[in-house]
Design a protein around this motif. Structure first.
Motif, PDB file in Angstrom:
ATOM      1  N   THR A 103      -3.957   2.955  -2.404  1.00  0.00           N
ATOM      2  CA  THR A 103      -3.202   2.446  -3.559  1.00  0.00           C
ATOM      3  C   THR A 103      -4.134   1.729  -4.532  1.00  0.00           C
ATOM      4  OG1 THR A 103      -1.354   2.129  -2.053  1.00  0.00           O
ATOM      5  CG2 THR A 103      -1.173   1.089  -4.226  1.00  0.00           C
ATOM      6  N   ALA A 104      -5.047   0.919  -3.987  1.00  0.00           N
ATOM      7  CA  ALA A 104      -6.005   0.224  -4.855  1.00  0.00           C
ATOM      8  C   ALA A 104      -6.838   1.243  -5.629  1.00  0.00           C
ATOM      9  CB  ALA A 104      -6.898  -0.689  -4.018  1.00  0.00           C
ATOM     10  N   HIS A 124      -8.338  -3.610  -9.354  1.00  0.00           N
ATOM     11  CA  HIS A 124      -8.140  -3.961  -7.948  1.00  0.00           C
ATOM     12  C   HIS A 124      -8.717  -5.351  -7.731  1.00  0.00           C
ATOM     13  CE1 HIS A 124      -9.486  -3.473  -3.493  1.00  0.00           C
ATOM     14  NE2 HIS A 124      -8.389  -4.183  -3.586  1.00  0.00           N
ATOM     15  N   ASN A 141       0.839  -1.193   0.000  1.00  0.00           N
ATOM     16  CA  ASN A 141       0.000   0.000   0.000  1.00  0.00           C
ATOM     17  C   ASN A 141       0.881   1.253   0.000  1.00  0.00           C
ATOM     18  OD1 ASN A 141      -2.086   1.828   0.254  1.00  0.00           O
ATOM     19  ND2 ASN A 141      -2.487   1.374   2.421  1.00  0.00           N
ATOM     20  N   ASP A 168      -5.330  -6.581  -2.829  1.00  0.00           N
ATOM     21  CA  ASP A 168      -5.443  -6.244  -1.408  1.00  0.00           C
ATOM     22  C   ASP A 168      -6.878  -6.529  -0.963  1.00  0.00           C
ATOM     23  OD1 ASP A 168      -5.573  -4.743   1.143  1.00  0.00           O
ATOM     24  OD2 ASP A 168      -3.682  -3.834   0.483  1.00  0.00           O
ATOM     25  N   GLU A 176       0.186   4.879   1.199  1.00  0.00           N
ATOM     26  CA  GLU A 176       0.310   5.245   2.620  1.00  0.00           C
ATOM     27  C   GLU A 176       1.704   4.962   3.152  1.00  0.00           C
ATOM     28  OE1 GLU A 176      -2.502   5.739   5.234  1.00  0.00           O
ATOM     29  OE2 GLU A 176      -4.226   4.932   4.152  1.00  0.00           O
ATOM     30  N   THR A 217      -7.621   0.111  -0.677  1.00  0.00           N
ATOM     31  CA  THR A 217      -6.731   1.093  -0.051  1.00  0.00           C
ATOM     32  C   THR A 217      -6.571   2.301  -0.969  1.00  0.00           C
ATOM     33  OG1 THR A 217      -4.871   0.075  -1.162  1.00  0.00           O
ATOM     34  CG2 THR A 217      -5.358  -0.730   1.051  1.00  0.00           C
ATOM     35  N   VAL A 258      -3.625  -3.998  -8.429  1.00  0.00           N
ATOM     36  CA  VAL A 258      -3.352  -4.010  -6.992  1.00  0.00           C
ATOM     37  C   VAL A 258      -4.151  -5.144  -6.346  1.00  0.00           C
ATOM     38  CG1 VAL A 258      -3.486  -2.690  -4.843  1.00  0.00           C
ATOM     39  CG2 VAL A 258      -2.938  -1.525  -6.995  1.00  0.00           C
TER      40      VAL A 258
END
Ligand SMILES: Nc1nc2c(c(=O)[nH]1)N[C@H]1C(S)=C(S)[C@@H](COP(=O)(O)OP(=O)(O)OC[C@H]3O[C@@H](n4cnc5c(=O)[nH]c(N)nc54)[C@H](O)[C@@H]3O)O[C@H]1N2
Ligand SMILES: Nc1nc2c(c(=O)[nH]1)N[C@H]1C(S)=C(S)[C@@H](COP(=O)(O)OP(=O)(O)OC[C@H]3O[C@@H](n4cnc5c(=O)[nH]c(N)nc54)[C@H](O)[C@@H]3O)O[C@H]1N2
Ligand code: SF4
Ligand SMILES: [Mo]
Length: 710
Positions: A213-214, A224, A182, A207, A185, A211, A205
Motif C-alpha cells: 500500500t505504501a 509514505h 495495508n 506505516d 494486502e 508495504t 500512507v
C-alpha cells in the motif's frame, strides 16, 4: 425451495473480510475430482467493482476440507475427543453448565463471540448469554479489531459506524491520509477507490514498513511516512500543529460544528515538526508537506475533498483510542467529517465486524448499539425478549479482563466460543492456552478443528457461509444478504438451532428462533429506536436490491448512506475535539529487547488461518510464517535469507524463517499472526490493553532476535 435444486447462481458475499465483495455461487454441473462443491465468480458491486482477492476466489474450498467437522465431539475420560450424538453433546453441556452455575453462580460461565457471525447470530448469542445462561460475561473478538476506533468515534461523534459514508465516496477525494492500514494486502479490491487521491498526488500512507500500500504512494502519487511503531499519536499531534501553524484550520466549520477546539490547539502548540521528527523519525519537512497536501484538499480551502482513515496499525495499541482521537482531531481541524466527499473513517476488518459490534456481543451492550446500563434501553430489550428487565445482567468486562478471569478462583469455570480461534489470535497466547486447559468446560463451535477446538471438552460442528441465510453489515454500515447456495453436510447444525436447543435444556422459557428471517424480525424490533436502528431493514427490501445503510428506522426510510451531514450524534449535535497526550509503547525497548516486533497480515491468510491454512492454493502460496528483517539488522546479527530466527519477548518466543528486506525500518521486525504453534507471533505479543477500549497492544512489543542454531 431447496437452493441446491437450482442451477442459477446464488448471489451472496465473500465469507471473509468487511469489504464483503459480492460473488455468485454456482453448483457445478459435473464436479471434477478435487473441485470444491461450488464455483465462485465475482459480481459487480460498488465496494469491489467486480474484483475478488485470492481468498475470495478460493473460498468454496473450505466447504469440504478433508477435516471438516460433521459430528459433535466430546472429550472422554482418557482425554480424547470422540464423536458423540447431538443429544449426548447438548445434554452434557446443559448438565455441566447447570451444575457449575448451581455451585458458583451464573457468572461462572463466559461467552466469546466473533465479528464473522451474521447479525442474526451475533444478536442471538448476546441474548443466549444474558437470558439463557444469565451471565454478564460476554465479549467478542471485535475487541481486538476496531474497539479503539469505536471508542474514539463514540466520544467524538456520539456514533460509531466505521465508515460513516459509502466507500465509493473515497474515489472523488484529492487526498487520503491512511494511518496503519495495508489494504493492498488486506482488502485488495478496495485499492481502486484510492486511485483518485493518487492521481492528485494525495495518497499519504503511514506505516513503519514500506508495504504494497505504501508503494502505491510512489512516483508522485503521494507520500509514505515511516514512523517508529507506536508513535502515530505524536505524528498526528505534529500534523495538527502544522495545520494550525499554517493557518489552515477550517475556522468557520470549527465555530459552527465542533466543541473543544481551543484546548486542543493549546495542547499541540509544543509539537512543532522538528520535535516530532526526533520522536517519530519522520522528517519535519515531510510532516509540513503532508499537512499542506491535506489542507489543500480540504473543502474549506476549495479542495476536492480529503479523508483521514485509520487501520489496525494505528489502533491496536494500549493507547489506540487516544491515537484515533488525535486522527479525528486532525480531520475536524481540517473540516472533514460530516461533509459530502470528505471525512474520517475506520476501516473495519471482519466480515461482520460492523454488525457484530451493534447487536449485543459486546460486554456493555444490548442490541441496536444500546447501552446495557441505560434503564430505558434495558426495558425496551426486555420487552422484546419477554423477560423481566431485572433479569438482564449488568455489564461484563472486555476480552482481556475476561480471559484473566478464566480458571481463577472465583473466576470463570466455563467458556463458550463462537467464531474465534483464540489460542492463535490473542496476545500472550501461551498463558491463554494454559487457562483454557484448566477450565471445567470449554465448548467450541466451529466448522473446522481449529487450534482452539482441539482444546475443547465439547466441539459442535456448525454451518458455514454458503450453507446459511442471514445478513451482514459491511465496513460502510450497509446491510447485505448472505444467501444459502448449498445444503450443509449431514450432521452439521446452525448455531441458531444450537442456542435454541441449549436454552430449552437449561429450562429457559424465552423464545429462541431458529429461522434467520424470524431472528431478523426480532432484531429489527430490538434495535428500533437505538443508535444502530435496523427497524426498516427487511429481507424484501434487500432482495429488491435497495442499498440500506443504518440507521433505517422504518420501512419507508431510505437508510443513511452518509451520517453527520446535518449534525453529529452527540447531545448538542456538535463533534467533540479532546486533547490527547502521547505515551510510550507499553513494552518498550531495553538492552535485552532492542527491536520492535510489529504484527499484521499477508494477503493469502485470514486471521488465525483456521480457514485459509486449509486451502491448498493459499497454503502453497504462503506456507509458513516469516520474520521480515531489515538487511542491515540481519547483517549485523549474522542472519541470512531463510535462516530460522527466534523472536523473544518477556512473554515467550517463536521461530520463523528470515525474510530480508529494505522495506522495513532497521529497528523493527514484522511477523504475520496467521500461524500456530512454534511460529505463533502471539506467543510473543503483549497483552497490555487500552484502558478505554480494552484493545490489547498486538501491534508492537520489544523483542530480541537471534539466528537459531539447530
Ligand atoms: N489478507 C487478509 N485480509 C484481511 C484480514 C486477514 O487476516 N488477512 N483480516 C481482516 C481484518 S479482521 C482486519 S482487522 C483488517 C486489518 O487490516 P489492516 O489494518 O490493513 O492490516 P494489518 O496488517 O493488521 O495492519 C496494517 C499495517 O499496520 C502496520 N503497523 C504496525 N504497527 C504500526 C504502528 O505502530 N503504526 C502504524 N502507522 N502502522 C503500524 C503494519 O506494518 C501493517 O502493514 O484486515 C481484514 N482483511
Ligand atoms: N498479533 C496479532 N494478533 C491479532 C491481530 C493482529 O493484527 N496481530 N489482529 C486481531 C484482529 S483485528 C482480529 S479480528 C482477531 C481475529 O482472530 P480470531 O478471533 O481468531 O478470528 P478467526 O481466525 O477469523 O477465527 C474465526 C474462527 O471461527 C470459525 N468461524 C467462522 N465463521 C464462524 C461462524 O459463523 N460460527 C462459528 N461458530 N465459527 C465460525 C473459523 O473457522 C475460525 O476457526 O485477531 C486479532 N489478533
Ligand atoms: S477483499 Fe475481503 S471480501 Fe473481498 S474477496 Fe478478499 S477476503 Fe473476500
Ligand atoms: Mo480484525
Amino acid at each position: 425451495m431447496s437452493a441446491t435444486a437450482r442451477h442459477d447462481p446464488t448471489p451472496t458475499h465473500c465469507p471473509y473480510c468487511a469489504l464483503q465483495c459480492a460473488m455468485a455461487l454456482t453448483v457445478p454441473e459435473q464436479r471434477r475430482p478435487g473441485q470444491p462443491p461450488l464455483e465462485v465468480a465475482p459480481r459487480d458491486f460498488p465496494t469491489n467493482g467486480g474484483g475478488l482477492c485470492q481468498k475470495g476466489w478460493t473460498s468454496a474450498a473450505v466447504l469440504d476440507v478433508p477435516d471438516r467437522l460433521t459430528e459433535p465431539l466430546v472429550r472422554d475420560a482418557a482425554g480424547e475427543l470422540r464423536p458423540a450424538s447431538w443429544d449426548d453433546a447438548l445434554d452434557l453441556i446443559a448438565s455441566r453448565v447447570s451444575e457449575l452455575q448451581a455451585e458458583h453462580g451464573k457468572d461462572c460461565v463466559g461467552v466469546f463471540g466473533g465479528g464473522g457471525l451474521t447479525n442474526e447470530k451475533a444478536y442471538t448469542l448476546g441474548k443466549f448469554a444474558r437470558v439463557a445462561l444469565g451471565t454478564r460475561f460476554i465479549d467478542y473478538n471485535g475487541r481486538f479489531c476496531m474497539s479503539s476506533a469505536a471508542a474514539a468515534g463514540n466520544r467524538a461523534f456520539g456514533i460509531d459506524r466505521g465508515l460513516p459514508f459509502p466507500l465509493t465516496d473515497l474515489a472523488g477525494a484529492q487526498a487520503i491520509l491512511l494511518i496503519g492500514g495495508n489494504p493492498a494486502e488486506t482488502m485488495p479490491p478496495m485499492v481502486r477507490h484510492l486511485a483518485g487521491a493518487r492521481r492528485h498526488g494525495g495518497l499519504i500512507v503511514v506505516d513503519p514498513r514500506r508495504t504494497a500500500t505504501a508503494a502505491l504512494a510512489d512516483a508522485g502519487a503521494g507520500m509514505h511516512l515511516q514512523p517508529l511503531p507506536g508513535t502515530d499519536l505524536v505524528l498526528l499531534l505534529g500534523l495538527l500543529h502544522a495545520v494550525f501553524a499554517a493557518g489552515d484550520a477550517d475556522a468557520d466549520y470549527l465555530a459552527e460544528r465542533v466543541n473543544g477546539v481551543d484546548e486542543v490547539r493549546r495542547s499541540v502548540a509544543a509539537h512543532w515538526p522538528e520535535r516530532v521528527e526526533r520522536e517519530t523519525g519522520v522528517p519535519a519537512a515531510e510532516i509540513r508537506r503532508a499537512a499542506a497536501v491535506l489542507a489543500a484538499a480540504a473543502p474549506g480551502s476549495g479542495g476536492r475533498g480529503a479523508y483521514v482513515l485509520t487501520g489496525r496499525g494505528a489502533e491496536q495499541h494500549a493507547h489506540g483510542t487516544d491515537t484515533v482521537s488525535a486522527a479525528i482531531n486532525l480531520a475536524l481541524a481540517l473540516g472533514l467529517p460530516g461533509r459530502v466527499g470528505s471525512g474520517y473513517g475506520c476501516i473495519t476488518g471482519q466480515g461482520n465486524g460492523q454488525g457484530g459490534r451493534e447487536h449485543g456481543q459486546k460486554s456493555d451492550q444490548l442490541p441496536g448499539y444500546r447501552s446495557i446500563t441505560d434503564s430505558k434501553a434495558r426495558a425496551h430489550v426486555a420487552a422484546v425478549w419477554g423477560v423481566p428487565e431485572s433479569s438482564i445482567p449488568g455489564p461484563g468486562v472486555p476480552a482481556m479482563q475476561l480471559f484473566a478471569k478464566l480458571a481463577e478462583p472465583d473466576g470463570l469455570r466455563a467458556l463458550f466460543v463462537h467464531g474465534s480461534n483464540l489460542v492463535v489470535s490473542v496476545p500472550d497466547a501461551t498463558d491463554l492456552e494454559a487457562r483454557l486447559r484448566r477450565l471445567d468446560l470449554l465448548v467450541v463451535c466451529d466448522f473446522v478443528p481449529s487450534e482452539t477446538a482441539a482444546l475443547a471438552d465439547v466441539v459442535l460442528p456448525v454451518t458455514q457461509w454458503a450453507e446459511e441465510e442471514g445478513t451482514m453489515t459491511s465496513l460502510e454500515g450497509r446491510v447485505l444478504r448472505r444467501r444459502r447456495a448449498i445444503e450443509p453436510p449431514a450432521g452439521v447444525r446452525s448455531e441458531l438451532e444450537i442456542w435454541h436447543d441449549l436454552a430449552a435444556r437449561l429450562g429457559c422459557r424465552a423464545t429462541f428462533a431458529t429461522d434467520p428471517a424470524h431472528v431478523l424480525d426480532e432484531l429489527r424490533l430490538a434495535s428500533s429506536g437505538g443508535i444502530a436502528d435496523y427497524a426498516g431493514i427487511s429481507l424484501e427490501r434487500l432482495d429488491a436490491g435497495e442499498a440500506l445503510y443504518w440507521p433505517c428506522p422504518s420501512e419507508n426510510h431510505p437508510g443513511t448512506p452518509r451520517l453527520f451531514l446535518d449534525r453529529f450524534g452527540t447531545p448538542d449535535g456538535r463533534a467533540v475535539m479532546r486533547p490527547v497526550a502521547a505515551t510510550p509503547v507499553a513494552d518498550d525497548l531495553r538492552a535485552e529487547a532492542p527491536l520492535y516486533l510489529v504484527t499484521g497480515r499477508v494477503m493469502q491468510h485470514y486471521q488465525s488461518g483456521a480457514q485459509t491454512r486449509r486451502v491448498a492454493e493459499l497454503a502453497a502460496a504462503s506456507p509458513t510464517s516469516f520474520v521480515q528483517i531489515n538487511r542491515l539488522t540481519a547483517g549485523r546479527l549474522g542472519i541470512d535469507e531463510g535462516d530460522p530466527v527466534e523472536v523473544t519477548s518477556a512473554r515467550g518466543s517463536c521461530v520463523a524463517p528470515a525474510r530480508l528486506s529494505a522495506d522495513i525500518r532497521p529497528d523493527v521486525v514484522f511477523m504475520p499472526f496467521h500461524y500456530p504453534g512454534a511460529e505463533s507471533a502471539n506467543a510473543v505479543t503483549n497483552p497490555a490493553a487500552d484502558p478505554i477500549s480494552g484493545m490489547p497492544e498486538v501491534k508492537v512489543c520489544a523483542v530480541s532476535i537471534a539466528r537459531r542454531t539447530p
